[in-house]
Design a protein around this motif. Structure first.
Motif, mmCIF file in Angstrom:
data_model
loop_
_atom_site.group_PDB
_atom_site.id
_atom_site.type_symbol
_atom_site.label_atom_id
_atom_site.label_comp_id
_atom_site.label_asym_id
_atom_site.label_seq_id
_atom_site.Cartn_x
_atom_site.Cartn_y
_atom_site.Cartn_z
ATOM 1 N N ARG A 199 40.412 24.292 -37.732
ATOM 2 C CA ARG A 199 40.893 23.015 -37.410
ATOM 3 C C ARG A 199 39.755 21.960 -37.275
ATOM 4 N N HIS A 200 40.071 20.807 -37.475
ATOM 5 C CA HIS A 200 39.101 19.489 -37.550
ATOM 6 C C HIS A 200 39.309 19.146 -36.255
ATOM 7 N N THR A 201 38.141 18.574 -35.536
ATOM 8 C CA THR A 201 38.414 17.793 -34.257
ATOM 9 C C THR A 201 37.737 16.503 -34.167
ATOM 10 N N LEU A 202 38.907 15.657 -33.507
ATOM 11 C CA LEU A 202 38.599 14.306 -33.375
ATOM 12 C C LEU A 202 38.222 14.029 -31.815
ATOM 13 N N VAL A 203 36.991 13.558 -31.531
ATOM 14 C CA VAL A 203 36.786 13.190 -30.481
ATOM 15 C C VAL A 203 36.533 11.394 -30.238
ATOM 16 N N ALA A 204 37.351 10.878 -29.285
ATOM 17 C CA ALA A 204 37.295 9.282 -29.302
ATOM 18 C C ALA A 204 37.136 8.830 -28.043
ATOM 19 N N GLY A 205 36.619 7.730 -27.901
ATOM 20 C CA GLY A 205 36.272 7.028 -26.475
ATOM 21 C C GLY A 205 35.195 5.933 -26.504
ATOM 22 N N ALA A 206 35.426 5.083 -25.501
ATOM 23 C CA ALA A 206 34.483 4.020 -25.173
ATOM 24 C C ALA A 206 33.035 4.731 -24.755
ATOM 25 N N SER A 207 32.143 3.790 -24.806
ATOM 26 C CA SER A 207 30.578 4.194 -24.449
ATOM 27 C C SER A 207 30.844 4.335 -22.658
ATOM 28 N N ASP A 208 29.918 5.582 -22.368
ATOM 29 C CA ASP A 208 29.835 5.960 -21.270
ATOM 30 C C ASP A 208 31.021 6.450 -20.654
ATOM 31 N N TRP A 209 31.831 7.150 -21.333
ATOM 32 C CA TRP A 209 33.072 7.838 -20.669
ATOM 33 C C TRP A 209 33.117 9.323 -20.895
ATOM 34 N N GLY A 210 32.086 9.769 -21.508
ATOM 35 C CA GLY A 210 32.150 11.323 -21.862
ATOM 36 C C GLY A 210 32.221 11.625 -23.005
ATOM 37 N N LYS A 211 32.396 10.870 -24.169
ATOM 38 C CA LYS A 211 32.469 11.394 -25.493
ATOM 39 C C LYS A 211 31.495 12.173 -25.941
ATOM 40 N N SER A 212 30.276 11.601 -25.778
ATOM 41 C CA SER A 212 28.899 12.419 -26.267
ATOM 42 C C SER A 212 28.770 13.584 -25.570
ATOM 43 N N GLY A 213 29.355 13.881 -24.041
ATOM 44 C CA GLY A 213 29.210 14.980 -23.513
ATOM 45 C C GLY A 213 30.071 16.058 -23.783
ATOM 46 N N ILE A 214 31.061 15.705 -24.598
ATOM 47 C CA ILE A 214 32.039 16.707 -25.091
ATOM 48 C C ILE A 214 31.529 17.195 -26.336
ATOM 49 N N ILE A 215 31.025 16.283 -27.127
ATOM 50 C CA ILE A 215 30.391 16.864 -28.193
ATOM 51 C C ILE A 215 29.150 17.551 -28.088
ATOM 52 N N ASN A 216 28.329 17.482 -26.987
ATOM 53 C CA ASN A 216 27.093 18.324 -26.569
ATOM 54 C C ASN A 216 27.929 19.736 -26.138
ATOM 55 N N LEU A 217 29.071 19.778 -25.524
ATOM 56 C CA LEU A 217 29.403 20.825 -25.047
ATOM 57 C C LEU A 217 30.079 21.835 -26.065
ATOM 58 N N ILE A 218 30.611 21.132 -27.105
ATOM 59 C CA ILE A 218 31.076 21.912 -28.133
ATOM 60 C C ILE A 218 29.948 22.555 -28.847
ATOM 61 N N ILE A 219 29.015 21.751 -29.181
ATOM 62 C CA ILE A 219 27.662 22.290 -29.802
ATOM 63 C C ILE A 219 27.115 23.452 -29.082
ATOM 64 N N LYS A 220 26.848 23.425 -28.056
ATOM 65 C CA LYS A 220 26.431 24.527 -26.933
ATOM 66 C C LYS A 220 27.358 25.676 -26.938
ATOM 67 N N LYS A 221 28.602 25.602 -26.780
ATOM 68 C CA LYS A 221 29.658 26.711 -27.239
ATOM 69 C C LYS A 221 29.366 27.271 -28.429
ATOM 70 N N LEU A 222 29.234 26.517 -29.525
ATOM 71 C CA LEU A 222 29.291 27.074 -30.856
ATOM 72 C C LEU A 222 28.148 27.792 -31.063
ATOM 73 N N PHE A 223 26.740 27.441 -30.489
ATOM 74 C CA PHE A 223 25.549 28.240 -30.597
ATOM 75 C C PHE A 223 25.831 29.476 -29.953
ATOM 76 N N ARG A 224 26.698 29.897 -28.868
ATOM 77 C CA ARG A 224 26.855 31.079 -28.427
ATOM 78 C C ARG A 224 27.675 32.042 -29.181
ATOM 79 N N LYS A 225 28.348 31.375 -30.353
ATOM 80 C CA LYS A 225 29.053 32.204 -31.039
ATOM 81 C C LYS A 225 28.181 33.046 -32.217
ATOM 82 N N GLN A 226 28.851 34.124 -32.910
ATOM 83 C CA GLN A 226 28.214 34.952 -33.867
ATOM 84 C C GLN A 226 28.736 34.112 -35.412
ATOM 85 N N HIS A 227 28.014 34.205 -36.507
ATOM 86 C CA HIS A 227 28.309 33.721 -37.840
ATOM 87 C C HIS A 227 28.600 32.227 -37.766
ATOM 88 N N VAL A 228 27.963 31.501 -37.168
ATOM 89 C CA VAL A 228 27.918 30.010 -37.283
ATOM 90 C C VAL A 228 26.873 29.333 -37.451
#
Length: 711
Positions: free
Chosen positions: A352-381
């Protein structure tokens, strides 16, 4: 006195007494028999005593029936004889048919029923007008305007009034055209409305009541509804009433598993009351409000129902700390936060492709960092990144763990071309495996399975809108250069088209995109919204404008309950995915990834960055310099290659010069890390400033090292 009246006169000669009619016994003549006609034995039937009429017909019969029978039975014989003589000398008068007259009470009852029916019809008509007031509004306004024009016509305003209104209609139409040129919706609507209104008034004032004016009114009404109906549909969808607070609470109660810790001797009801934080107590096995929640007067007492949305789960905490998932399988969904009912929110990223949208300073980049950190915990990524912000401030900290990070539109173009080539390679591999499986009697192989066929790739784009803008600027610059340099070749495909193509074909090859943008619009998706449909997951923090919601969740999202412009805190978001409800989705809040959480994963990599073979210009400057120094790669003029000098492609150039003595642009495209003619052209332009030689042999340009240069 009768004797004195005949005194002195001879008595009058008496005629023989008339033959009196013979009475008939009731047994001989039935009651239903009518009067016998004259000359039929001169017999009268026996008439019984009249009875009370039971109906209108009986009342009419009783009115026309003779009543002399009762008198004959009670009169003396002498009196009856004289009265009969008088009656016999008078002509026979037929019985009079009396007209039917209703009583006054019946008339009043009929009047009351008629009045009540009229009132009921008026009430129903008024209720329908109130209910459909919005549908009837254009017709009412046009009718009122036409009536105003007719009144002015009857008042003798004349032609000058019609001309004045016509002039206003022309000016309004000019304003509408101006709005079309400037793409101003408000000016277009105001101009069209004014033109129609003033045209209708001008016709009514000039022609007066009649066919011409009614035709103009009908045309104006139709045009008004043509504009009004789409607006009304959109308005009702946007303002669709959401379920009441009590309904939402009931649904939440049914869907939440509330864990209650009960002390010894405490009932379940008391525990539930204390867990919800409400002023409730128990009485006879029922939850009732305590004395603090009831007023002094009984009739004004209200029961405060507990709202589980405000008490369950960590949604309303100041911060939801990051927590690792239990599984390291990339096919399993990751937990990204909690909803307002206390339920964990999971997001499936594989296929699945994922789209994250939102204005500045409302947590958009925080969700991106959360997804990245979770993905680095997975195997074969494996992760790739595109960050258009200067310095790559969002994805830069993760660069040591990424395969490539593009910081400029040129690098992003090269990376997308590289991923496109990988899609072709994986597609060919799946085709080969599918043929082998079918030959062995197995099923076709349709998807790239991480850990079986190879790693899953995730491409993280921090600012998609900025990437599209910068690529447009670059293409304009290249178009200007192409006018003076015919050897540049045709222009490459723009980034928006390449990105949209990859969204369509990369998913089953195990390559997924996670795209973030501050300004969701049609331009972000290449001038249309086709690419948006390829995002299976759509996340929106608070947006700056209500119109942005439609570009994220699609048309009609407001009617379905998506209102990201109303989110109040950073990290709150709405999620659209197959696992979430299509209507009335809950508000969600993401886990917070702090800088310390990021440093825990990458600090040691930045401190002792391993030497990795650079590809293109994606490696950091420190590693590029180390690799260049290790391989003793330098320009003919002795200057070391920088991170923006295409060191990976330069190494290919050196190898080609060693093998055949020169390299062409086509050789670099074919053998280099990127199959991009523009990349090869830009690299040769940079290298030409440091001593690389170029000569034209026929239609082809050859590039080589100076004779004294040794690689």
């Amino acid at each position: 006195m009768a004797a004195s009246s005949f005194a002195g006169r001879a008595p009058p000669a008496l005629s023989p007494p008339p033959q009196l009619p013979r009475r008939i016994d009731p047994k001989e003549a039935p009651v239903a028999q009518q009067f016998t006609p004259a000359g039929a034995d001169n017999v009268l039937p026996f008439l019984p005593r009249p009875q009370r009429a039971q109906s209108v017909e009986q009342a009419t019969t009783a009115t026309t029936m003779p009543t002399t029978t009762t008198v004959l039975e009670t009169r003396p014989a002498e009196t009856r004889l004289v009265e009969d003589l008088v009656a016999s000398s008078s002509p026979a008068v037929p019985p009079v048919q009396m007209p039917l007259r209703l009583p006054v009470q019946a008339k009043l009852a009929i009047s009351k029923r008629l009045f009540a029916a009229c009132v009921a019809v008026a009430n129903r008509a008024g209720a329908h007008m109130v209910r459909y007031r919005m549908e009837l509004a254009p017709a009412a306004v046009v009718g009122a305007v036409s009536g105003l024009g007719w009144w002015q016509y009857l008042a003798g305003v004349g032609g000058w009034g019609a001309a004045a209104y016509a002039s206003l209609a022309v000016l309004s139409g000019a304003g509408a055209f101006l709005g079309i040129e400037r793409k101003n919706d408000l000016l277009i609507r105001a101009g069209c409305s004014g033109a129609l209104t003033f045209a209708d008034v001008a016709t009514a004032v000039g022609a007066g009541p009649g066919g011409i004016s009614l035709t103009a009114t009908a045309v104006t009404t139709g045009a008004a509804y043509a504009v009004y109906v789409p607006w009304l549909i959109k308005y009702r969808k946007d303002h669709k009433q959401l379920p009441s607070k009590a309904t939402a609470t009931a649904n939440a109660t049914a869907s939440i598993d509330v864990q209650v810790q009960m002390d010894k001797g405490q009932t379940a009801l008391k525990a539930a009351a204390s867990s919800t934080g409400s002023d409730l107590s128990t009485e006879n096995g029922r939850l009732v409000p305590s004395s603090t929640s009831i007023g002094l007067e009984e009739e004004e007492a209200t029961v405060q129902q507990p709202d589980l949305r405000t008490s369950a789960g960590p949604f309303h905490n100041d911060v939801i700390p990051y927590a690792d998932d239990d599984s390291d399988d990339v096919a399993k969904p990751i937990r990204i936060g909690w909803d307002e009912y206390g339920r964990p929110v999971y997001l499936t990223l594989m296929y699945r492709h994922t789209l994250v949208a939102g204005a500045s300073d409302w947590g958009k980049s925080g969700i991106i960092n959360l997804i990245i950190k979770k993905l680095f915990r997975k195997q074969h990524v494996e992760l790739f990144g595109i960050d258009m912000k200067p310095g790559a401030v969002e994805l830069g900290p993760w660069e040591p763990k990424m395969q490539k990070l593009a910081r400029t539109p040129e690098e992003a173009r090269d990376l997308l071309q590289f991923i496109r080539a990988e899609c072709d390679r994986r597609g060919a591999r799946l085709e080969e495996l599918s043929k082998q499986s079918l030959a062995a009697g197995g099923p076709a192989v349709r998807k790239w399975i991480p850990g079986v066929h190879g790693p899953a790739w995730f491409v993280i784009t921090d600012e998609l809108a900025e990437l599209i803008r910068q690529d447009e600027v670059l293409r304009k610059q290249e178009a200007e250069l192409r006018k003076f340099d015919p050897d540049m070749g045709p222009a490459e495909q723009d980034v928006a088209t390449t990105y949209e193509s990859l969204l369509a074909i990369a998913r089953n090859n195990g390559i997924m995109f996670v795209s973030a943008t501050q300004q969701p619009s049609a331009k972000v998706f290449g001038g249309n919204t086709d690419a948006r449909g390829n995002y299976g997951n759509r996340i929106s923090t608070r947006v700056g404008e209500a119109g942005h919601s439609a570009f994220i969740f699609g048309q009609g999202c407001k009617g379905n309950g998506f209102a990201p412009e109303r989110l109040q805190r950073p990290g709150e978001f709405y999620l659209g995915c197959p696992e979430m409800p299509l209507t009335n989705p809950p508000r969600c809040r993401s886990e917070y990834v702090s800088d310390e959480d990021i440093a825990a994963d990458v600090a040691h990599l930045h401190a002792n960055a391993p030497v990795r073979e650079p590809v293109g210009r994606f490696a950091p400057q420190s590693r590029t310099a180390a690799r260049t120094e290790q391989l003793s790669i330098a320009y003919p003029d002795g200057q070391a290659l920088g991170r923006d000098d295409f060191p990976g492609l330069y190494k290919v150039f050196l190898q080609l010069c060693e093998d055949q003595g020169y390299a062409t642009k086509a050789d670099l495209v074919e053998n280099g890390p990127f199959s991009s003619p523009d990349t090869a052209r830009r690299a040769l332009e940079v290298w030409g400033q440091h001593g690389i030689l170029a000569e034209k042999v026929g239609p082809v340009r050859r590039f080589s090292l100076p004779p004294t240069h040794e690689a």
